[in-house]
Write a protein that holds these residues in place. Structure first.
Motif, PDB file in Angstrom:
ATOM      1  N   ASP A 354       0.864  -1.169   0.000  1.00 55.02           N
ATOM      2  CA  ASP A 354       0.000   0.000   0.000  1.00 55.02           C
ATOM      3  C   ASP A 354       0.906   1.227   0.000  1.00 55.02           C
ATOM      4  O   ASP A 354       1.671   1.451   0.941  1.00 55.02           O
ATOM      5  CB  ASP A 354      -0.885  -0.030   1.260  1.00 55.02           C
ATOM      6  CG  ASP A 354      -1.896   1.103   1.266  1.00 55.02           C
ATOM      7  OD1 ASP A 354      -1.505   2.243   0.949  1.00 55.02           O
ATOM      8  OD2 ASP A 354      -3.062   0.851   1.584  1.00 55.02           O
ATOM      9  N   VAL A 355       0.840   1.992  -1.064  1.00 58.05           N
ATOM     10  CA  VAL A 355       1.778   3.105  -1.258  1.00 58.05           C
ATOM     11  C   VAL A 355       1.670   4.140  -0.141  1.00 58.05           C
ATOM     12  O   VAL A 355       2.676   4.678   0.326  1.00 58.05           O
ATOM     13  CB  VAL A 355       1.532   3.755  -2.647  1.00 58.05           C
ATOM     14  CG1 VAL A 355       2.253   5.086  -2.773  1.00 58.05           C
ATOM     15  CG2 VAL A 355       1.966   2.811  -3.754  1.00 58.05           C
ATOM     16  N   GLU A 356       0.469   4.423   0.305  1.00 61.57           N
ATOM     17  CA  GLU A 356       0.277   5.504   1.274  1.00 61.57           C
ATOM     18  C   GLU A 356       0.684   5.141   2.702  1.00 61.57           C
ATOM     19  O   GLU A 356       1.066   6.001   3.479  1.00 61.57           O
ATOM     20  CB  GLU A 356      -1.199   5.944   1.270  1.00 61.57           C
ATOM     21  CG  GLU A 356      -1.597   6.731   0.037  1.00 61.57           C
ATOM     22  CD  GLU A 356      -0.708   7.952  -0.199  1.00 61.57           C
ATOM     23  OE1 GLU A 356      -0.373   8.651   0.775  1.00 61.57           O
ATOM     24  OE2 GLU A 356      -0.322   8.181  -1.362  1.00 61.57           O
ATOM     25  N   THR A 357       0.566   3.857   3.046  1.00 60.66           N
ATOM     26  CA  THR A 357       0.822   3.478   4.445  1.00 60.66           C
ATOM     27  C   THR A 357       2.055   2.603   4.636  1.00 60.66           C
ATOM     28  O   THR A 357       2.527   2.441   5.755  1.00 60.66           O
ATOM     29  CB  THR A 357      -0.384   2.706   5.010  1.00 60.66           C
ATOM     30  OG1 THR A 357      -0.558   1.516   4.237  1.00 60.66           O
ATOM     31  CG2 THR A 357      -1.649   3.528   4.977  1.00 60.66           C
ATOM     32  N   GLY A 358       2.527   1.995   3.574  1.00 59.57           N
ATOM     33  CA  GLY A 358       3.663   1.077   3.701  1.00 59.57           C
ATOM     34  C   GLY A 358       3.244  -0.297   4.188  1.00 59.57           C
ATOM     35  O   GLY A 358       4.084  -1.150   4.481  1.00 59.57           O
ATOM     36  N   GLU A 359       1.952  -0.528   4.292  1.00 61.79           N
ATOM     37  CA  GLU A 359       1.503  -1.852   4.727  1.00 61.79           C
ATOM     38  C   GLU A 359       1.647  -2.844   3.580  1.00 61.79           C
ATOM     39  O   GLU A 359       1.298  -2.533   2.436  1.00 61.79           O
ATOM     40  CB  GLU A 359       0.041  -1.787   5.193  1.00 61.79           C
ATOM     41  CG  GLU A 359      -0.107  -1.000   6.482  1.00 61.79           C
ATOM     42  CD  GLU A 359      -1.487  -1.142   7.123  1.00 61.79           C
ATOM     43  OE1 GLU A 359      -2.363  -1.764   6.516  1.00 61.79           O
ATOM     44  OE2 GLU A 359      -1.661  -0.610   8.233  1.00 61.79           O
ATOM     45  N   ILE A 550      10.031   1.305  -5.013  1.00 64.25           N
ATOM     46  CA  ILE A 550       9.070   1.755  -6.029  1.00 64.25           C
ATOM     47  C   ILE A 550       7.844   2.402  -5.374  1.00 64.25           C
ATOM     48  O   ILE A 550       7.239   3.315  -5.934  1.00 64.25           O
ATOM     49  CB  ILE A 550       8.689   0.610  -7.003  1.00 64.25           C
ATOM     50  CG1 ILE A 550       8.088   1.161  -8.297  1.00 64.25           C
ATOM     51  CG2 ILE A 550       7.755  -0.402  -6.391  1.00 64.25           C
ATOM     52  CD1 ILE A 550       9.070   1.955  -9.128  1.00 64.25           C
ATOM     53  N   ALA A 551       7.518   1.941  -4.147  1.00 68.55           N
ATOM     54  CA  ALA A 551       6.402   2.578  -3.416  1.00 68.55           C
ATOM     55  C   ALA A 551       6.787   4.013  -3.051  1.00 68.55           C
ATOM     56  O   ALA A 551       5.982   4.942  -3.171  1.00 68.55           O
ATOM     57  CB  ALA A 551       6.070   1.775  -2.166  1.00 68.55           C
ATOM     58  N   SER A 552       8.039   4.199  -2.630  1.00 68.24           N
ATOM     59  CA  SER A 552       8.517   5.550  -2.279  1.00 68.24           C
ATOM     60  C   SER A 552       8.513   6.435  -3.523  1.00 68.24           C
ATOM     61  O   SER A 552       8.049   7.581  -3.490  1.00 68.24           O
ATOM     62  CB  SER A 552       9.947   5.486  -1.719  1.00 68.24           C
ATOM     63  OG  SER A 552      10.033   4.524  -0.718  1.00 68.24           O
ATOM     64  N   PHE A 553       9.027   5.879  -4.598  1.00 63.19           N
ATOM     65  CA  PHE A 553       9.117   6.646  -5.840  1.00 63.19           C
ATOM     66  C   PHE A 553       7.719   7.055  -6.310  1.00 63.19           C
ATOM     67  O   PHE A 553       7.519   8.166  -6.813  1.00 63.19           O
ATOM     68  CB  PHE A 553       9.836   5.808  -6.905  1.00 63.19           C
ATOM     69  CG  PHE A 553       9.949   6.501  -8.218  1.00 63.19           C
ATOM     70  CD1 PHE A 553      10.835   7.569  -8.369  1.00 63.19           C
ATOM     71  CD2 PHE A 553       9.173   6.124  -9.298  1.00 63.19           C
ATOM     72  CE1 PHE A 553      10.926   8.229  -9.575  1.00 63.19           C
ATOM     73  CE2 PHE A 553       9.266   6.781 -10.507  1.00 63.19           C
ATOM     74  CZ  PHE A 553      10.149   7.844 -10.642  1.00 63.19           C
ATOM     75  N   ARG A 555       5.293   7.876  -4.539  1.00 66.39           N
ATOM     76  CA  ARG A 555       4.847   9.037  -3.745  1.00 66.39           C
ATOM     77  C   ARG A 555       5.755  10.247  -3.934  1.00 66.39           C
ATOM     78  O   ARG A 555       5.586  11.252  -3.259  1.00 66.39           O
ATOM     79  CB  ARG A 555       4.836   8.690  -2.245  1.00 66.39           C
ATOM     80  CG  ARG A 555       3.810   7.714  -1.775  1.00 66.39           C
ATOM     81  CD  ARG A 555       3.750   7.723  -0.256  1.00 66.39           C
ATOM     82  NE  ARG A 555       5.073   7.760   0.344  1.00 66.39           N
ATOM     83  CZ  ARG A 555       5.820   6.697   0.591  1.00 66.39           C
ATOM     84  NH1 ARG A 555       5.368   5.500   0.293  1.00 66.39           N
ATOM     85  NH2 ARG A 555       7.016   6.823   1.117  1.00 66.39           N
ATOM     86  N   ASN A 556       6.810  10.067  -4.767  1.00 70.67           N
ATOM     87  CA  ASN A 556       7.832  11.100  -4.964  1.00 70.67           C
ATOM     88  C   ASN A 556       8.657  11.300  -3.686  1.00 70.67           C
ATOM     89  O   ASN A 556       9.065  12.405  -3.362  1.00 70.67           O
ATOM     90  CB  ASN A 556       7.189  12.419  -5.415  1.00 70.67           C
ATOM     91  CG  ASN A 556       8.217  13.371  -6.012  1.00 70.67           C
ATOM     92  OD1 ASN A 556       9.251  12.917  -6.535  1.00 70.67           O
ATOM     93  ND2 ASN A 556       7.971  14.666  -5.921  1.00 70.67           N
ATOM     94  N   GLU A 557       8.834  10.204  -2.978  1.00 71.48           N
ATOM     95  CA  GLU A 557       9.638  10.243  -1.754  1.00 71.48           C
ATOM     96  C   GLU A 557      10.708   9.157  -1.809  1.00 71.48           C
ATOM     97  O   GLU A 557      10.792   8.408  -2.797  1.00 71.48           O
ATOM     98  CB  GLU A 557       8.734  10.053  -0.527  1.00 71.48           C
ATOM     99  CG  GLU A 557       7.816  11.247  -0.297  1.00 71.48           C
ATOM    100  CD  GLU A 557       6.805  11.031   0.829  1.00 71.48           C
ATOM    101  OE1 GLU A 557       6.256  12.024   1.311  1.00 71.48           O
ATOM    102  OE2 GLU A 557       6.565   9.870   1.203  1.00 71.48           O
ATOM    103  N   THR A 558      11.485   9.063  -0.713  1.00 71.07           N
ATOM    104  CA  THR A 558      12.617   8.136  -0.773  1.00 71.07           C
ATOM    105  C   THR A 558      12.492   6.933   0.155  1.00 71.07           C
ATOM    106  O   THR A 558      13.226   5.967   0.003  1.00 71.07           O
ATOM    107  CB  THR A 558      13.927   8.857  -0.405  1.00 71.07           C
ATOM    108  OG1 THR A 558      13.796   9.388   0.916  1.00 71.07           O
ATOM    109  CG2 THR A 558      14.269   9.947  -1.384  1.00 71.07           C
ATOM    110  N   ARG A 559      11.632   6.974   1.130  1.00 74.17           N
ATOM    111  CA  ARG A 559      11.557   5.853   2.066  1.00 74.17           C
ATOM    112  C   ARG A 559      10.116   5.402   2.300  1.00 74.17           C
ATOM    113  O   ARG A 559       9.216   6.236   2.452  1.00 74.17           O
ATOM    114  CB  ARG A 559      12.140   6.236   3.439  1.00 74.17           C
ATOM    115  CG  ARG A 559      13.633   6.388   3.486  1.00 74.17           C
ATOM    116  CD  ARG A 559      14.333   5.050   3.249  1.00 74.17           C
ATOM    117  NE  ARG A 559      15.751   5.266   3.082  1.00 74.17           N
ATOM    118  CZ  ARG A 559      16.612   5.247   4.091  1.00 74.17           C
ATOM    119  NH1 ARG A 559      16.182   5.025   5.299  1.00 74.17           N
ATOM    120  NH2 ARG A 559      17.882   5.463   3.855  1.00 74.17           N
ATOM    121  N   THR A 560       9.967   4.096   2.357  1.00 72.18           N
ATOM    122  CA  THR A 560       8.682   3.514   2.772  1.00 72.18           C
ATOM    123  C   THR A 560       9.006   2.526   3.879  1.00 72.18           C
ATOM    124  O   THR A 560       9.617   1.494   3.628  1.00 72.18           O
ATOM    125  CB  THR A 560       7.992   2.797   1.597  1.00 72.18           C
ATOM    126  OG1 THR A 560       7.814   3.733   0.536  1.00 72.18           O
ATOM    127  CG2 THR A 560       6.637   2.250   2.006  1.00 72.18           C
TER     128      THR A 560
END
Lengths: 695, 286
Positions: A354-359, A550-553, A555-560
């Motif tokens: 889940d991209v938004e939560t990292g679950e 890829i989940a971080s990317f 969201r345009n971020e670097t860590r999940t």
């Protein structure tokens, strides 16, 4: 006349003692008697009053016995409330030997007479006869059970294990003797066996129907590596005291020892289950229930006589995982069906986040194992079979692989961020790139000609990456990979730093001159930079790391910060997180390139009508049993414009016949379809006839 | 004559104590014989009392007017015709069932012979535990046989005498049976056991091993029926209804509930003993 005084006969004995002499003797006897009585009285006083507490204490310690009853483990649910790990009632048949003393002694007498009749000169061994008598009586009862359970179609013939009976008499006399450990194992139809026993057998308290709680995984092999499994110990003592259940039981023993005056050997524990792998192991302290107890007074034979106190055990807490059972099952089914062109099943891993939560919504690995077969005694054949197939490894978290062309995304980000290339720069990409004296090839003999970032993503151009990599430099490439956390342990709680899952790799490698020097003792070359820019060479990371990237990317971020635990109100942990630093144009070019990769490029097998997906494939080379082979990668996110889930698939090819999109793509597509079915059923296309992945 | 009550009672108490003591030390076989002999001795008296009650009922019914009886007879004839039709259907279904079972080599459930028996006595002290029926060994009743009334389980035969038998009711603590909860789609087996008959409490039985995820449908009567798996009772016989409140167990793997016995158990006058056509293991195991 005076009568003559008779002569005194000196030799005669005085027969009647004088009164004085009598008194003296009586006095002596009285004193002796009194002294004796005083001694006895003092002894009694000493024993009763002074040593009374000690003897009471000893008596209590001898006759009192505590049975620790471990609590049932908590259940494990998936995010939608489906049960992944449950507890099931296992019916057993037990004999209360304490109630059979009479029949056993009569049987012993009969055996004794029989032995004397056969050989009158030899004195029978009474202990051996007693053991035989016990065996005969127990077998007699078991024969009744056999008759009750037998049907015309299937006769049952259970036999008492003499060794088990002897061990039970020696060590576990407080418990009833188990003659049938699992009624369900007697015949395939557990319900029928249960029903036959209760209806055919008389309802008495000698031959009892008892039950135990055993762990049960209703989904079988599904999510086995995530859940782990439990091991059945005969008692808490067998667990080495390291597990949650054992620690809780040890605390209870201390409390009970003080409260009921119990000796150190006055404890017996019922069977206990402890987590051995996966969530069952990591959350042992949460899942393990609170032990209860029964305090029994025992008779001289060691059998229970009177219940002095009891407390029911309490079930452990339940855990809700972030896993979606249906997506997990879809991923596993597809992974298990992946075969190479020769029909050989291929190992691999797949994950969805889940991209938004990292679950983590799914984390599949093939091959797997059935945790239900790990409860109780694991057969050596099954254990060896899993070992031979490599089934113990969770390839998603423990498999260390070169990321191949999927790394081109990070190489490009590094190049863009340091200005080595622009998003619209067009590079001339021929069939190879000369670096030093060596030609580094494209994967098509013609090359791709003028290529920009978008085209590179569509066709996965090697030469574009060689050129950009050489301009960027290995230090910046490595720094970018570190920024996305490709070498950091995953599934560690950001709150307390504790691992929520222990089967994770720790040997990830991001290549750099220092790393190469340390590992191989040789200097860095330009060729190493070229190799690194396409995710080859020393690179080693896990599929789950690439999923997190890829989940971080997306969201345009670097860590999940990934997690396996579901929390409906979860906010993504920001630990180590930052924005990628890409401009809007750069980012939209990436997304467009990855989306077109699905629509017309190497990730075509992932395409789903009605859903725009951004993906990148990779075919990395690795050595398998000393031979070069291909690793097939596909990763991406969906929907491309508003990312909600990220996915990764990595398949271990047996040789050079597996390819990123063709082999791994269908698995990714299947996972996405399962997710769409759950989240957007109206948009989910009708199921197509299944294609054999990898063909 | 002594007026001290203790002195007056001393003699009888001593005799009673002696009898009790003698009873305790008598051989088991003798005690069983005595108990059996007593049962046989009182059986005619019980039978006579029961028949007298029936005679009273007969004369009571005989006093009804002819028209009323004719109307009842017509209703009965109609009901009988309907039942005849239903019987044919069931015979056809049973024949098909047997054919399919033989094709699949599936185990055949035991077949029963029905013996209808009048209730001879039901003592108030053991109202929810035991009844005595007017059928015994000479009629073919065997120990352990299931006893039903209509589609409702009454209990099972606990002891058989020459002309009478004792039936242990489902609310007796010695009773147990496997059951299904009607409406539970997964057909999970539960256990029904009788509970001690405590004063001032409603008679009930206990239902254990109800799966924890099962929830009785709100506002509906949930029937508990026999499984037919144990070889004792035919499948689908009614045991009673499940109370809506289920209690949690410390293990958490299942729940327990209370079974309210069927209303028919309250006033039993006649029951049917189902005697298997082939001997069953329970007959020798009891």
């Amino acid at each position: 006349m005076i009568a003559p005084k008779p002569d005194r006969d000196d030799s005669s004995v005085t027969l009647v003692p004088s009164a004085r002499s009598n008194r003296s003797r009586v006095l002596k006897l009285t004193i002796i008697g009194a002294a004796g009585l005083t001694y006895l009285l003092l002894g009694l006083v000493y024993r009763q009053l002074i040593q009374g507490d000690l003897f009471t204490n000893q008596h209590e310690r001898q006759i009192r016995h505590a049975i620790i009853i471990p609590g049932t483990r908590g259940r494990i649910y998936d995010r939608n409330g489906y049960i992944l790990a449950d507890n099931r009632v296992r019916m057993s048949v037990n004999i209360d030997l304490g109630k059979l003393r009479g029949p056993i002694l009569r049987e012993q007498r009969r055996l004794n007479l029989q032995a004397k009749a056969v050989n009158p000169s030899v004195k029978p061994d009474l202990e051996a006869l007693l053991n035989q008598a016990r065996l005969n009586i127990v077998q007699g009862l078991l024969d009744k059970v056999n008759r009750a359970l037998s049907t015309r179609q299937k006769p049952i013939n259970l036999q008492v294990n003499a060794k088990s009976l002897a061990v039970h008499i020696r060590d576990r006399r407080t418990f009833p003797f188990q003659v049938v450990a699992d009624l369900g194992a007697v015949s395939k139809n557990t319900d029928e066996m249960f029903a036959r026993f209760v209806e055919q057998m008389p309802n008495d308290d000698v031959l009892r129907l008892d039950h135990e709680i055993v762990r049960y995984y209703p989904e079988g092999e599904s999510a086995a590596h995530i859940l782990g499994y439990v091991r059945e110990h005969k008692s808490v003592e067998d667990t080495n005291g390291t597990t949650g259940a054992a620690q809780k039981a040890a605390d209870l023993r201390t409390q009970l020892g003080d409260k009921y005056n119990l000796g150190i050997n006055s404890f017996t524990s019922d069977k206990v289950l402890t987590g051995e792998r996966g969530i069952e192991l990591t959350f042992e302290g949460v899942l393990a229930g609170t032990s209860g107890y029964q305090i029994w007074e025992r008779n001289i034979m060691g059998y229970t006589r009177k219940l002095l106190g009891r407390k029911d055990p309490k079930q452990g807490s339940h855990i809700v995982l972030s896993i979606d059972k249906d997506i997990q099952r879809a991923a596993e089914q597809l992974l298990n069906s992946v075969k190479d062109p020769y029909g050989r099943p291929l190992n691999g891993a797949a994950a969805m986040i889940d991209v938004e939560t990292g679950e983590i919504l799914a984390m599949a690995t093939a091959p797997s194992f059935d945790p239900n077969r790990m409860v109780g005694r694991i057969s050596s054949e099954y254990y060896d079979d899993i070992s031979d197939r490599g089934g113990w490894i969770n390839r998603a978290t423990q498999g260390l692989y070169p990321p191949g062309s999927t790394f081109k995304l990070i190489n490009a980000i590094a190049g863009l961020r340091c200005g080595a290339v622009r998003y619209d720069s067009v590079l001339d990409c021929g069939p190879f790139e000369m670096i030093g004296n060596r030609a580094y090839p494209e994967h098509t003999p013609e090359g791709y000609g003028p290529t920009d970032l978008e085209k590179m993503l569509i066709v996965s151009c090697n030469v574009w990456n060689y050129q950009v990599g050489m301009r960027t430099g290995i230090e910046r490439i490595a720094a970018e990979a570190k920024r996305f956390g490709l070498d950091e342990p995953l599934l560690v709680s950001p709150i307390d730093g504790l691992a929520e899952y222990r089967e994770i790799a720790r040997g990830m490698i991001i290549p750099s001159p220092a790393v190469k020097q340390k590992r191989e003792g040789t200097s860095w070359t330009q060729g190493d930079t070229a190799n690194s820019s396409i995710g080859q060479g020393l690179f080693r990371t896990t599929p789950l790391h690439m999923a997190a990237f890829i989940a971080s990317f997306a969201r345009n971020e670097t860590r999940t910060n990934l997690t396996l635990i579901h929390d409906p109100g979860r906010q993504l942990s920001q630990k180590g997180n930052e924005v990628t630093g890409l401009t809007a144009m750069q980012r939209s070019t990436f997304i467009e390139g990855m989306a077109r990769c699905v629509e017309e490029g190497t990730a075509k097998p992932v395409e789903i009508p009605g859903m725009r997906i951004a993906a990148k494939t990779g075919t990395a080379e690795y050595f398998r049993d000393g031979q070069k082979a291909h690793l097939a990668w596909t990763l991406g996110f969906a929907p491309a414009d508003n990312p909600r889930v990220a996915f990764v698939v990595c398949i271990e090819g047996e040789d050079m016949t597996s390819w990123g999109g063709a082999t791994a793509g269908p698995v990714a597509k299947g996972m996405l379809l399962a997710w769409m079915k759950r989240e957007m059923p109206a948009a989910t296309p009708a199921e197509e006839p299944e294609e054999e992945p990898g063909q | 004559m002594s007026t001290n009550p203790v002195q007056r009672l001393r003699g009888p108490l001593v005799v009673l104590g002696l009898i009790f003591g003698t009873w305790l030390i008598l051989p088991t076989a003798f005690r069983i014989f005595t108990r059996e002999a007593f049962a046989e001795f009182q059986a005619p008296a019980l039978g006579l009392a029961s028949r007298s009650r029936e005679l009273v009922r007969f004369w009571e019914l005989n006093s009804r007017d002819t028209e009323e009886l004719s109307a009842a007879g017509r209703d009965l004839a109609r009901a009988e015709a309907g039942l005849e039709l239903r019987l044919r259907e069931l015979e056809s279904a049973a024949s098909e069932n047997r054919r399919l079972r033989s094709m699949l080599a599936a185990p055949t459930p035991p077949e029963f012979r029905t013996i209808v028996a009048r209730v001879a006595v039901r003592e108030s002290s053991s109202w929810w535990t035991r009844i005595t029926i007017r059928r015994g060994r000479t009629d073919g009743v065997r120990p352990g046989c299931p006893v039903v009334f209509g589609d409702c389980v009454v209990g099972r035969v606990a002891a058989v005498h020459v002309d009478t038998s004792e039936v242990e009711l489902i609310t007796s603590p010695g009773f147990r049976c496997s059951a299904f909860i009607e409406g539970d789609q997964s057909n999970r087996t539960v256990l029904v056991t009788g509970e001690p008959d405590l004063p001032f409490t409603a008679p009930s039985a206990r239902v254990t091993f109800i799966p924890y995820e099962y929830t009785p449908p709100a506002g509906q009567v949930v029937r508990v029926v026999t499984t037919g798996l144990g070889g004792l009772y035919p499948r689908g016989l009614r045991l009673g209804t499940l109370s809506p409140e289920l209690e949690e167990t410390p293990q958490g793997a299942y729940r327990n509930g209370t079974l309210q016995p069927a209303r028919e158990l309250l006033s039993l006058r006649e029951v049917s003993v189902l005697v298997p056509t082939e001997p069953q293991p329970y007959e020798e195991l009891r």
